[in-house]
Structure formats: structure tokens, C-alpha cells
Motif scaffolding. Structure first.
Motif, PDB file in Angstrom:
ATOM      1  N   PHE A 165    -101.046  10.942 -15.709  1.00 54.33           N
ATOM      2  CA  PHE A 165     -99.586  10.933 -15.555  1.00 54.33           C
ATOM      3  C   PHE A 165     -98.908  11.701 -16.691  1.00 54.33           C
ATOM      4  O   PHE A 165     -99.499  11.924 -17.758  1.00 54.33           O
ATOM      5  N   TYR A 166     -97.679  12.130 -16.421  1.00 48.73           N
ATOM      6  CA  TYR A 166     -96.902  12.966 -17.346  1.00 48.73           C
ATOM      7  C   TYR A 166     -95.528  12.334 -17.522  1.00 48.73           C
ATOM      8  O   TYR A 166     -94.896  11.948 -16.539  1.00 48.73           O
ATOM      9  N   ILE A 181     -91.013  11.092 -14.841  1.00 43.24           N
ATOM     10  CA  ILE A 181     -92.433  10.761 -14.761  1.00 43.24           C
ATOM     11  C   ILE A 181     -93.054  11.417 -13.529  1.00 43.24           C
ATOM     12  O   ILE A 181     -92.442  11.454 -12.467  1.00 43.24           O
ATOM     13  N   THR A 182     -94.228  12.020 -13.707  1.00 40.21           N
ATOM     14  CA  THR A 182     -94.963  12.631 -12.597  1.00 40.21           C
ATOM     15  C   THR A 182     -96.320  11.944 -12.497  1.00 40.21           C
ATOM     16  O   THR A 182     -97.048  11.874 -13.493  1.00 40.21           O
ATOM     17  N   ALA A 183     -96.645  11.451 -11.299  1.00 41.07           N
ATOM     18  CA  ALA A 183     -97.952  10.810 -11.118  1.00 41.07           C
ATOM     19  C   ALA A 183     -98.240  10.643  -9.637  1.00 41.07           C
ATOM     20  O   ALA A 183     -97.343  10.801  -8.801  1.00 41.07           O
ATOM     21  N   ASP A 184     -99.503  10.304  -9.328  1.00 38.74           N
ATOM     22  CA  ASP A 184     -99.845  10.031  -7.931  1.00 38.74           C
ATOM     23  C   ASP A 184     -99.387   8.617  -7.569  1.00 38.74           C
ATOM     24  O   ASP A 184     -99.099   7.803  -8.448  1.00 38.74           O
ATOM     25  N   ASP A 185     -99.313   8.318  -6.281  1.00 41.34           N
ATOM     26  CA  ASP A 185     -98.760   7.041  -5.828  1.00 41.34           C
ATOM     27  C   ASP A 185     -99.513   5.856  -6.417  1.00 41.34           C
ATOM     28  O   ASP A 185     -98.913   4.854  -6.809  1.00 41.34           O
ATOM     29  N   SER A 212    -101.145   5.692  -9.245  1.00 38.30           N
ATOM     30  CA  SER A 212    -100.774   5.550 -10.665  1.00 38.30           C
ATOM     31  C   SER A 212     -99.366   4.974 -10.796  1.00 38.30           C
ATOM     32  O   SER A 212     -99.114   4.129 -11.665  1.00 38.30           O
ATOM     33  N   LEU A 213     -98.463   5.453  -9.944  1.00 43.76           N
ATOM     34  CA  LEU A 213     -97.068   5.007 -10.075  1.00 43.76           C
ATOM     35  C   LEU A 213     -96.950   3.495  -9.888  1.00 43.76           C
ATOM     36  O   LEU A 213     -96.096   2.851 -10.509  1.00 43.76           O
ATOM     37  N   LYS A 214     -97.814   2.935  -9.056  1.00 51.33           N
ATOM     38  CA  LYS A 214     -97.796   1.476  -8.877  1.00 51.33           C
ATOM     39  C   LYS A 214     -98.021   0.767 -10.208  1.00 51.33           C
ATOM     40  O   LYS A 214     -97.457  -0.273 -10.475  1.00 51.33           O
ATOM     41  N   LYS A 215     -98.858   1.335 -11.048  1.00 49.90           N
ATOM     42  CA  LYS A 215     -99.109   0.732 -12.361  1.00 49.90           C
ATOM     43  C   LYS A 215     -98.019   1.101 -13.362  1.00 49.90           C
ATOM     44  O   LYS A 215     -97.683   0.322 -14.243  1.00 49.90           O
ATOM     45  N   LEU A 216     -97.504   2.318 -13.233  1.00 52.60           N
ATOM     46  CA  LEU A 216     -96.603   2.842 -14.268  1.00 52.60           C
ATOM     47  C   LEU A 216     -95.175   2.295 -14.154  1.00 52.60           C
ATOM     48  O   LEU A 216     -94.576   1.908 -15.160  1.00 52.60           O
ATOM     49  N   LEU A 217     -94.636   2.292 -12.938  1.00 50.70           N
ATOM     50  CA  LEU A 217     -93.220   1.953 -12.789  1.00 50.70           C
ATOM     51  C   LEU A 217     -92.852   0.568 -13.351  1.00 50.70           C
ATOM     52  O   LEU A 217     -91.806   0.436 -14.006  1.00 50.70           O
ATOM     53  N   THR A 266    -103.978   7.298 -16.487  1.00 52.78           N
ATOM     54  CA  THR A 266    -103.247   6.111 -16.031  1.00 52.78           C
ATOM     55  C   THR A 266    -103.891   4.835 -16.584  1.00 52.78           C
ATOM     56  O   THR A 266    -103.207   3.852 -16.860  1.00 52.78           O
ATOM     57  N   ASP A 267    -105.198   4.865 -16.782  1.00 52.06           N
ATOM     58  CA  ASP A 267    -105.880   3.713 -17.375  1.00 52.06           C
ATOM     59  C   ASP A 267    -105.330   3.357 -18.752  1.00 52.06           C
ATOM     60  O   ASP A 267    -105.515   2.252 -19.232  1.00 52.06           O
ATOM     61  N   LYS A 268    -104.703   4.323 -19.413  1.00 51.68           N
ATOM     62  CA  LYS A 268    -104.182   4.067 -20.760  1.00 51.68           C
ATOM     63  C   LYS A 268    -102.654   3.952 -20.749  1.00 51.68           C
ATOM     64  O   LYS A 268    -101.990   4.237 -21.746  1.00 51.68           O
TER      65      LYS A 268
END
Ligand code: ZN
Length: 1011
Positions: free
Chosen positions: A575-576, A772-776, A778-783, A666-668
Motif C-alpha cells: 500500500f501507498y 491511500i492506494t491499495a488493493d481491496d 488490503s484496504l479492508k485492513k487499512l481503512l 499491508t502486513d506491516k
């Protein structure tokens, strides 16, 4: 209907149309399968990387090498693309470039090979490109005219004066201008004495004129045979379809030309076949005892001596990549840190020279003061021994592992499709006679390395011993900048011209040149051009893919709604994040410092810890973290203004930003967000010693890239007083910024830190935005983590901009008056064997039909008149015209230009000359198709996110479809009108700037370049 299954291992050894299937391999690191085949009569080898990717790539590769610097391989690379049997045009390559839907089309000469790649998303265009390239490489005409046009010739001007001209000759003259280019050649020459890397594959202008036409033709004959060729394929077009194409169009002709009457004895050999004479040529000779050498190079770009120690390290492998990251991957790595803190140099000069089968390591320093060379060698020796004895820290190991893990997973498009990088890796193996997949498994190899690393606590020690202590032969090299280097080269050239002139029969020469100029002036007829088919506008896909961006809000530290931009892209578990704060509420006198500030922002420490602890900490958690600066304005056209109104309440449009970005696995995510918040809120501005080092480095790197940036610098001078946006660009990135950099002094570091702190804190107070840019997945974890991050990072509501105007910026632009007026001229002076000519004028407003017609006209000019007048006959490496319609600015330029003064005027006058031009319907259609190709070039997931975000911030998002609709609607008469309009506008006003050597008589107002 064929049923041959290329991926069935039972078919190995079987034939498809005389192509023997030799191997089938998985390439899991790049999610591909691969097949390797050989045509049993011609010897042509085919390597197909099969992947579910519509952007197909092909490349014809030939092993080419020479033990001289005549540049034959390079001149052949240019010349094959000029005129071939099936495509008897002046330049099939440019014709193709001007009418095909390609995402990459080029040719490259490497020291050991020449490669002709093309890529497209459209099957029909893909095969057209392959057809033209195959004919050009195997069946070029290689006429004497082509040889003297692309290689070298004596040219006579109207007064009877002689000069040496030639496209490659001029191109390489530009290459022999800067310190580091020459210094690098010296390193290779020292390490591989008398073998092919010791010579310039591009050609040394002092040697190129010794190449004869006979040598030139013979070179092609030796190397461009099917049994020295690999056709590399990548993508989803079936192998069978590609082989059918080659079989039908080329195999018969190749068998005839190369007299292939029976099966080759090695036809079933599973590895690539390397002809004995080529193998001999590609042998590397190494030093057998240690040496110490001293050389000189031009002073352009240098801030002191280059001092290096080099040692051979054998064949390429992942160990060296890893070891390099551990000891010098970032500023806090032990070797980089020791070098930077030694006070002996401006920057480290270390790395693995990995482009040859036998590699070597360079450890050294650049910008070293005279007399300090011995200290450099001693320090490097001492540091390596210390690292061996004391070992490296766990953080240095962890950050190297994190960095490599991240890099190996991230897709990029540094120069063309990602597949170009796979091509380069595959061809390394192929050139050496190894399997094409031998260099295509870095992830697998790195996983194996990690196992060893975790099992053996002395692993790094062993690597240091193996690569730095054990090798017995050492080459020590000192390269000194010389003020007279270029002058001596000019003198030698003058002498050579005199020599050549003595033996020349001027009558005969004139005849030769007349014939060449007549050939160059020939305008190809539609009948002649019909040999290369092109797509029609009605065949094009009419909808364009536009990266989408979601605008949400998140609660800020002050309880207000903070804009949160979210890009959903296929980022493969990465992610970015961008966090930006506006700096445009400060007074404009501070703006010039923002570029350097954004550079040092993540490099000077936070939370009271030392800068190296901080860098090391972040490198263990993130792929990277860096300072950002972004500046632009909302274009003055109804569509953008309307969009801007829609988002007015948020205050984020048209702002000038300073900020921090990071990328991570995304793990981090949790650790990354925590760290990012701490960096933002607890940044320190105390370490003046660290800033002194960064000032030194900044100056050295600006100086080293001065000539490379010549065109950009000159164009920014043309528009220095054009608009608010352009004036600011000149302050932030132009010559004005070079003046700012030249004023940074180590002794003022403390004061500068105060200034930086002030700008930074004030920007933070003005509020912020997050992207934020990420795959779906990853976004579940990030948001869910964002709200806490926003609070921790202290992000508050955005305050409005102070809306500065052009007049507010002009006082801070160096010699702004030089660009004020209807017709201005300026000259940027430096020392360089090459130059740039630039000019700007007006064009039609953004998003209008007129603007679309001008884009089509520009595209036609680029592949016709501009190419012919500036490159073919003018001796420039290139020339181009394009419009930045948002700023209503038409930009024209030449590069690597032997005569920029003359060409700056010609750039403008050529448009008047062509004011009555009427393009044929065919030409208009081809140019539209070519512009269409540019509009649909894919982006990486990260770039898609970035582009969507940045265009949103300037109310310029969502217009791709409108631009495409306008483009596809352009009619013949629109283009004629565009030609008239641009001629009119350019005659009314223009700003011209040239970048050239001090010795040339100046042009317009003179401006010296600092540094
Ligand atoms: Zn070239």
C-alpha cells in the motif's frame, strides 16, 4: 486448426513447423510460464514468457560486440531501421512510430547485444510492428547514404567549411561531455582490459570516423543472422499464432538468404547456441595483478576527484544484491554512513557492476579533494575490516531484507512496460548461453538466501570475506576532472577534420552530399507509404479506462472532517500513503526552500533520536518513506472551474503541498501508520552536522545532472514569467532553484534548519489531506486504522489558500525580466559539447476541439518535419513540439543539438513556413491513431493511484474520455486550421532560450549557470 500444446511436457523434443520445443519452465516469480524453441534449419531461437497480460511485447535480440570504439553496433542499430526490402522507406521506424498503437517501440545497443523491442495492447498493431522490425533487422538495405547519414560524413557548408556530421556521431559527442560518463568508461576499461567492455559500444566520436562502409556492412553480416538471434515474446498472444506469423512471412526468406538447406547439428541442444566466433569475442579478460591508475575526465558535473577501489566478484547472484543493501542500501547503512561522515567526499560511489557475466564491486567516493586519495583507500579498507570483525547490526540486516522483499514485489514502469525488465533479465542468460530463465527467479533465490541467513549467524561475515577480503586483485582508480578536457577534444576534432579534408576531393564530396540531401528531401508518396498498414479511427476502442478515486472523510485531530482519498488498485499486498500539508499560506519568499526541505524531511531524525537510528527504524518497517512536494494550479477553463466549484468547501483545490509519503507491505500496516504519525508530529530540526552533509550532496548531485537537465532548465526559463504556475515551477525546479542551491552553505546549516522548521510547522498548522492506494483486500485492513492515524498525526481542517498571483512570485525569479515581452531570447551558458534549443508560444485552451487538432498536428510534425529538419539534416539527437494546453503553452525543443542558436530560431520559423500545410486524410488518420496510442498507455497500480489523486487536487480528473472524444473527432480541415493558427500565434509572440557551451557567441540575454 492447430492443436500443438506448447505447455505439455510430453511435447518437449517435438516440432511445430520446424520449431523444436526444447524446454517448458515455470517462472513463478513473475507468474509466467515459459517455452524455449529453436527453428531447426535457420537456428532462430524463440523464448516466450506466457502471461495473461494483453500488453504483448516482442524483441529481436542479437549478440553484438566489438573490440574497438567505432560504434559499429550502434550505427547498425540506427541504420537497420532506415530502409528495408519489404519497407523501402527512408525510415520505416519513424513511419511506424507515427502511426501505430504502441506502448513501446525502440532499439537499444548494449555492450554485448543489440535489441529491437516493441509492445502493444492491440494485436493487429503488434504484428505490424513485428513485421516491420523483422524485415528491418534481417533484410535492411544498409545503403551508403544511410551509412553517412547515421554514422559519419564530412559536411560542407555554404562557405566551403568542413565539419563532421552524423546522427550517431553527434549523439555520442553529447555522451562524451560529462565527468561521470567518462569516469565510468574508465572503470570498465580498467577492469576488462582489451575485452569488449573496455570499448565504447555506442562509439567514441574520436574513433567513429575511422569506420568504413565495408566494416559496417560486414558487421551486419557477422551478427545479424538467425542463428545469432533470439526472438523474445511476452504476453497472451498464443505461441502458435506468433510462430505461424514468423513461419509464413520470414522463415522461407531467411532460409534462402542464409542458405539453410539442412538441419543444424545442434538443433536439439536445450540451451541457447552461441557461435564460436561470438563466444570468443564475448570472453572477458580480467586483471591478473593489482594496479593503481590515474585518469582525467571533463570537469562538467564533477565537484572533485573520483576515487574507487574495484574487485572482481564472479557471476551474478542474489547474495551480492543483499550484501550491497546491508552495507550501503541507505544512508544509515554502515558503509554509507562511514563514508558520509568521513568528511573526505561529497558522496559515496559504491555498487555492484552487474551488466556482465563476471561482475565486480566498486567501493569509493566522489567529490574528493586533491591529496586526500590515500585516506579514501585507507578508510574503505578499515571499514570493511571492521565490518568483518564486528559484524553488522540486526537493524541493518532487517532493513535490507524488508527493502528487497518490497522491491521484488513492486511492479514498475521505469522506462516502458515492466516486461522490458523481464526481457533484459532473460537476455542476460541468453547472451551467455545460459537458460533464458536463469536470471528470472530472484524471489525464489532470495527466499532460499533468507533461510541460510536465519540459520547461520556468521552469514554476513562470510559474504564480506568472500566478496571484499578474499579477492586478491584490486584495481585502484583515481579520475580527476580536467578543465581542458573538452577543449582538447575540440582541438583533436578540428585536427581530424583538417586531416580528412586534405584527402578529400571536394567535387566528389559535394556530389555525395547533394545526392544524400536529395534523398533526405524526398517526400514519400501515399503509394510508397502504403507498405506499412495502419489502424483506422473507426476500428479504435472508443471508451478509455480512467482510474477512479473515492473521496471520503475521516475525523481529524480537531474533530473536523479531513478529506481522505482512496484509490482501489491491484497493488499485490502493498500500500501507498500520501499525507500533504499546504505551504501556500506562507509568504512567497520561503517557497524556494521547499524543494530541499522536502528532500531532507525524512532524513534528519525525529523523536530526539539520531538520524541514522531513524532511517534504520523506518527501513525495517516500510518499503520506503520520503518527503513530497506538489505544486500546480486549477486551469482557467470552464470544465475545471466548474469542477473546482463542486469541491470549494474543502479548500484542497489548486494548493501547493509539502508532505510525507510512504509505501509498505499491508502486513506491516499498523506499525507503518504508527511510525508515519510519529515522523510527522515529532520531526526534529536540530542536527546541523547532518544537514551539512546533505547540502554537500545536494550541490554535487545538481551539478552532476546539469547537462542532462539542460532542456528542462531551458524550457522553464522560457516560461519563467508566463503564469503563476510556471513562475513557481521556475522557483522550485528551474535555474532559479540552482541559484538557491548554490547559496546553501555548510556554515549556515543552523540558520537553514530554523527556516525549515518554520516552513514545516506553519504548513502543518494549515491542515492536511490523506491519500491511500491499495488493493481491496488490503484496504479492508487499512481503512479501520486511518482515524487513529489522523488523530495521532495531528491532522486538522484545511485553511484556505492565500491565492498568490504571478506578480507575487516574479520578484523571486532570477532575471525574470529576461522572459517578459512578446519576443524574448536568453542564453544559458555552461561548458558542454552539446546543447539544447527551446522556444514557447501560445496554443488553444485545454479540452477544446482546437486543442485536440493541435495535438494531432504536433504529432505529425514530430514524426515528419521536425524529425527531418532537426534530426536527419540538422544533426540533433531529437526535436519535439507539444502543447501544455492547460497553461495555453506550446513548447518546442531540440536536444543534443550541435547548433542550438540556429535551431532556436528555426523552431519558430518552421511553423510559419508550414502555415499553409494541408495534411492528407491518411496522414491525419495516422497521427490520430498515434496520439490514441499515447493516450491508452497503461500505468502501474501505484501510478494510477497517484495520477487520480494529483489530477483531483487540481480539478483536472475525469477528462480522459472527453479528451479522447475530441481527439477521435478531429477532421482534416481542423488540422489545416491548426497549422495556420499555430503559425499565427508563434509569429506574434515567442520566448526562446538556448543552453550551450560558453565558447559559442551568446544569443539574446546571457544568464550564467551557477554551481
Ligand atoms: Zn543512438
Amino acid at each position: 486448426m492447430n492443436t500443438f500444446d506448447f505447455l505439455n511436457k510430453e511435447n518437449i523434443g517435438k516440432e511445430y513447423k520446424n520449431f523444436i520445443l526444447l524446454s517448458i519452465e515455470d517462472v513463478p516469480d513473475y507468474k509466467c510460464k515459459s517455452v524455449f524453441l529453436r527453428h531447426k534449419r535457420t537456428g532462430l531461437e524463440v523464448f516466450h514468457l506466457i502471461k495473461n497480460d494483453h500488453e504483448n511485447l516482442f524483441a529481436f535480440a542479437f549478440r553484438t560486440a566489438a573490440k574497438n570504439s567505432k560504434g559499429t553496433a550502434h550505427i547498425i542499430e540506427h541504420s537497420t531501421l532506415c530502409n528495408s526490402e519489404k519497407f523501402p522507406l527512408k525510415e520505416p521506424f519513424t513511419t511506424l512510430a507515427g502511426q501505430s498503437i504502441n506502448t513501446f517501440l525502440n532499439a537499444m545497443t548494449y555492450p554485448d547485444k543489440t535489441v529491437y523491442p516493441g509492445a502493444s495492447l492491440v494485436r493487429k498493431d503488434y504484428f505490424t510492428m513485428m513485421d516491420v522490425y523483422a524485415d528491418c533487422v534481417f533484410f535492411p538495405k544498409l545503403t551508403h547514404d544511410t551509412f553517412i547519414q547515421e554514422g559519419h560524413r564530412l559536411e560542407l557548408d555554404a562557405e566551403g567549411n568542413l565539419s563532421i556530421q552524423g546522427v550517431v556521431y553527434n549523439e555520442m559527442k553529447a555522451n562524451f561531455t560529462t565527468f561521470y560518463q567518462i569516469a565510468n568508461d574508465e572503470i570498465l576499461e580498467a577492469m576488462y582490459p582489451d575485452s569488449y567492455p573496455a570499448f565504447s559500444s555506442g562509439g567514441d566520436p574520436a574513433v567513429i570516423p575511422s569506420l568504413t562502409y565495408e566494416d559496417f556492412v560486414a558487421f551486419h553480416k557477422t551478427f545479424y543472422s538467425p542463428d545469432n538471434c533470439c526472438l523474445l515474446l511476452y504476453g497472451d498472444i498464443p505461441t502458435a499464432d506468433q510462430l505461424d506469423f514468423i513461419d509464413e512471412k520470414y522463415i522461407g526468406r531467411l532460409e534462402k538468404k542464409f542458405n539453410c538447406t539442412s538441419d543444424l547439428p545442434y538443433a536439439a541442444q536445450t540451451l541457447p547456441y552461441v557461435k564460436p566466433e561470438v563466444k570468443e569475442l564475448l570472453k572477458l579478460k580480467k586483471l591478473d595483478k593489482s594496479i593503481c591508475l590515474e585518469k582525467t575526465a571533463p570537469d562538467q558535473g564533477a565537484t572533485g576527484n573520483l576515487v574507487i577501489s574495484a574487485k572482481y566478484t564472479g557471476q551474478p547472484n542474489i547474495e551480492k544484491y543483499f550484501l550491497g543493501e546491508v552495507i550501503s542500501g541507505n544512508d544509515s547503512s554502515p558503509l554509507s554512513k562511514a563514508i558520509k561522515e568521513s568528511g573526505l567526499c561529497d558522496m559515496p560511489y559504491t555498487g555492484n557492476y552487474g551488466q556482465f557475466k563476471e561482475e565486480f564491486w566498486v567501493l569509493g567516493m566522489a567529490g574528493v579533494k586533491e591529496g586526500k586519495e590515500k585516506k579514501v583507500f585507507a578508510l574503505i579498507q578499515k571499514e570493511i575490516e571492521r565490518l568483518y570483525k564486528e559484524g553488522v547490526s540486526q537493524e541493518d540486516i532487517d532493513s535490507a531484507v524488508m527493502g528487497i522483499d518490497f522491491n521484488l514485489r513492486e511492479e514498475n514502469r521505469w522506462w516502458g512496460p515492466y516486461s522490458i525488465q523481464l526481457m533484459e533479465k532473460a537476455l542476460k542468460g541468453w547472451v551467455w548461453g545460459d537458460s533464458c530463465t536463469s536470471q528470472l527467479c530472484p524471489i525464489t533465490k532470495f527466499e532460499a538466501l533468507k533461510k541460510e541467513l536465519y540459520a547461520d549467524k556468521d552469514y554476513i561475515k562470510k559474504l564480506i570475506k568472500k566478496y571484499f577480503l578474499d579477492p586478491e586483485v584490486e584495481c585502484r582508480l583515481i579520475v580527476r576532472p580536467s578543465k581542458s578536457y573538452l577543449e582538447e577534444r575540440s582541438k583533436a576534432e578540428a585536427k581530424l577534420i583538417e586531416e580528412l579534408g586534405k584527402n578529400v576531393d571536394k567535387e566528389l564530396l559535394k556530389k555525395d552530399l547533394d545526392r544524400l540531401h536529395e534523398y533526405q528531401a524526398h517526400v514519400e508518396t501515399p503509394e510508397e507509404l502504403a507498405c506499412i498498414p495502419h489502424s483506422k479511427v473507426e476500428e479504435l476502442e472508443k471508451t478509455v479506462d480512467e482510474p477512479k478515486l473515492e473521496l471520503k472523510t475521516v475525523k481529524g485531530a480537531d474533530g473536523s472532517d479531513i478529506p481522505l482519498f482512496v484509490s482501489h488498485e491491484e497493488t499485490n499486498g502493498l500500500f501507498y500513503v500520501d499525507v500533504l500539508f499546504p505551504f501556500d499560506r506562507l509568504s512567497p519568499e520561503h517557497f524556494k526552500h521547499v524543494p530541499f526541505l522536502s528532500n531532507v524531511i525524512t532524513n534528519i531524525g525525529w523523536e530526539g533520536k539520531s538520524w541514522d537510528e531513524c532511517i534504520s527504524e523506518s527501513a525495517c518497517i516500510m518499503g520506503d518513506v520520503w518527503g513530497r512536494m506538489l505544486a500546480g494550479s486549477v486551469y482557467d477553463v470552464p470544465e475545471c472551474k466548474e469542477l473546482a466549484k463542486k469541491y470549494e468547501q474543502y479548500n484542497f483545490l489548486g494548493r501547493k503541498w509539502l508532505g510525507v509519503s510512504c509505501k509498505a507491505l499491508t502486513d506491516k500496516a499498523k506499525e507503518s501508520f504508527d511510525l508515519l504519525a510519529r515522523i510527522i508530529t515529532k520531526m526534529d530540526f536540530k542536527d546541523s552536522k547532518r544537514l551539512q552533509t546533505l547540502i554537500q550532496e545536494l550541490r554535487a548531485s545538481k551539478k552532476a545532472s546539469l547537462v542532462d537537465n539542460g532542456r528542462d532548465l531551458a524550457l522553464k526559463r522560457c516560461t519563467a514569467a508566463w503564469s503563476e504556475g510556471y513562475a513557481l515551477a521556475e522557483i522550485l525546479w528551474g535555474v532559479t532553484q540552482l541559484y538557491t542551491v548554490s547559496e546553501y552553505k555548510e556554515k549556515n546549516a543552523k540558520k537553514l534548519l530554523k527556516e525549515f522548521e518554520y516552513i514545516y510547522r506553519e504548513s502543518l498548522k494549515a491542515g492536511g489531506v490523506i491519500h491511500i492506494t491499495a488493493d481491496d483486500e488490503s484496504l479492508k485492513k487499512l481503512l479501520p486504522l486511518i482515524e487513529e492515524f489522523t488523530k495521532n498525526a495531528g491532522i486538522t481542517k484545511l485553511l484556505p489558500s492565500l491565492n498568490y498571483k504571478l506578480e507575487d512570485f516574479l520578484p523571486y525569479v532570477v532575471s525574470a525580466q529576461n522572459a517578459i515581452g512578446d519576443q524574448t531570447k536568453e542564453c544559458l551558458m555552461t561548458s558542454s559539447q552539446t546543447g539544447f534549443a527551446t522556444a514557447v508560444s501560445k496554443c488553444s485552451p485545454y479540452l477544446t476541439k482546437d486543442a485536440a487538432a493541435e495535438i494531432v498536428y504536433n504529432s505529425w510534425l514530430n514524426t515528419h518535419t521536425f524529425w527531418e529538419r532537426f534530426r536527419t539534416t540538422g544533426g540533433c539527437y531529437g526535436a519535439g513540439i507539444y502543447s501544455d494546453a492547460g497553461e495555453r503553452c506550446l513548447k518546442l525543443s531540440t536536444w543534443r543539438d550541435p547548433d542550438p542558436q540556429k535551431h532556436a530560431d528555426l523552431l519558430i520559423s518552421i511553423l510559419s513556413e508550414l502555415s499553409q500545410t494541408t495534411l492528407s486524410h491518411e496522414d491525419v488518420e495516422k497521427s490520430i491513431v498515434s496520439c490514441y496510442g499515447d493516450a491508452i498507455v497503461p500505468l502501474t497500480p501505484c501510478d494510477r493511484g497517484r495520477q487520480a489523486f494529483e489530477t483531483f487536487l487540481y480539478a483536472n480528473n475525469g477528462f480522459k474520455q472527453l479528451k479522447l472524444d475530441n481527439l477521435l473527432a478531429v477532421k482534416d480541415e481542423d488540422v489545416s486550421a491548426a497549422a495556420k493558427r499555430l503559425a499565427q500565434m508563434t509569429s506574434e509572440m515567442s520566448h526562446k532560450v538556448v543552453f550551450c557551451d560558453k565558447s559559442k557567441n551568446s544569443y539574446g540575454k546571457k544568464l550564467d549557470l551557477p554551481l
